[in-house]
Motif scaffolding. Sequence first.
Motif, PDB file in Angstrom:
ATOM      1  N   ARG A   4      43.019  29.190  46.559  1.00  0.00           N
ATOM      2  CA  ARG A   4      41.857  29.377  47.434  1.00  0.00           C
ATOM      3  C   ARG A   4      41.667  30.848  47.817  1.00  0.00           C
ATOM      4  N   ASP A   5      42.755  31.594  48.069  1.00  0.00           N
ATOM      5  CA  ASP A   5      42.623  32.994  48.468  1.00  0.00           C
ATOM      6  C   ASP A   5      42.015  33.844  47.348  1.00  0.00           C
ATOM      7  N   ASP A   8      38.272  33.015  47.380  1.00  0.00           N
ATOM      8  CA  ASP A   8      37.622  33.715  48.498  1.00  0.00           C
ATOM      9  C   ASP A   8      37.506  35.214  48.221  1.00  0.00           C
ATOM     10  N   GLY A  12      33.599  33.531  45.645  1.00  0.00           N
ATOM     11  CA  GLY A  12      33.187  32.149  45.396  1.00  0.00           C
ATOM     12  C   GLY A  12      32.063  32.046  44.377  1.00  0.00           C
TER      13      GLY A  12
END
Length: 163
Positions: A4-5, A8, A12
């Motif tokens: 996810r990092d 981000d 995205g």
Amino acid sequence: MFRRDIYDASGGYRPVFKYSQDLDLWCRMSHHTKFYIMEDVLYKRYFAVKGSVSGVPRKSIEQQLLAEFSRYCHLNRINKNIDPYEVDPNFALLSFERNDKINYEFFRFAILSLCRSDMVAFDEYKEALSSSLKGIYYRFVLSIASLFPGTLINYFIKKVKNA
């Protein structure tokens, strides 16, 4: 799969890339992490399924153009350290010139559509060729091919298969 990092950090998904969002995202994530290839097959890809992006000529054309634009942005990030879309989205889209390879692909799909007597797809691929000089040449050839399908289709089938 990705963390996810990293997602981000790369910003995205960008909505403008619609049918090529994955390619655009992965290109941008490549600046933030290393990729590794897994031996396990996680999914099977199907091509030209009715109603899918690859199965609808208009969507397929848009996907191919946006994928080419995504690669153009990626190469600019690598070579010039800037993403033209992030600097000025409108100018980036207007100044982008697609390459001859994508024109040839549209030409090839148009010929294949003509061979299948799918005139809707044929017309859509033919229309997609209208915005470049090489594309205009291909459109001209396609116009002739549609008038004399029996004679020219055999010639084009051989050319397309050998390319």
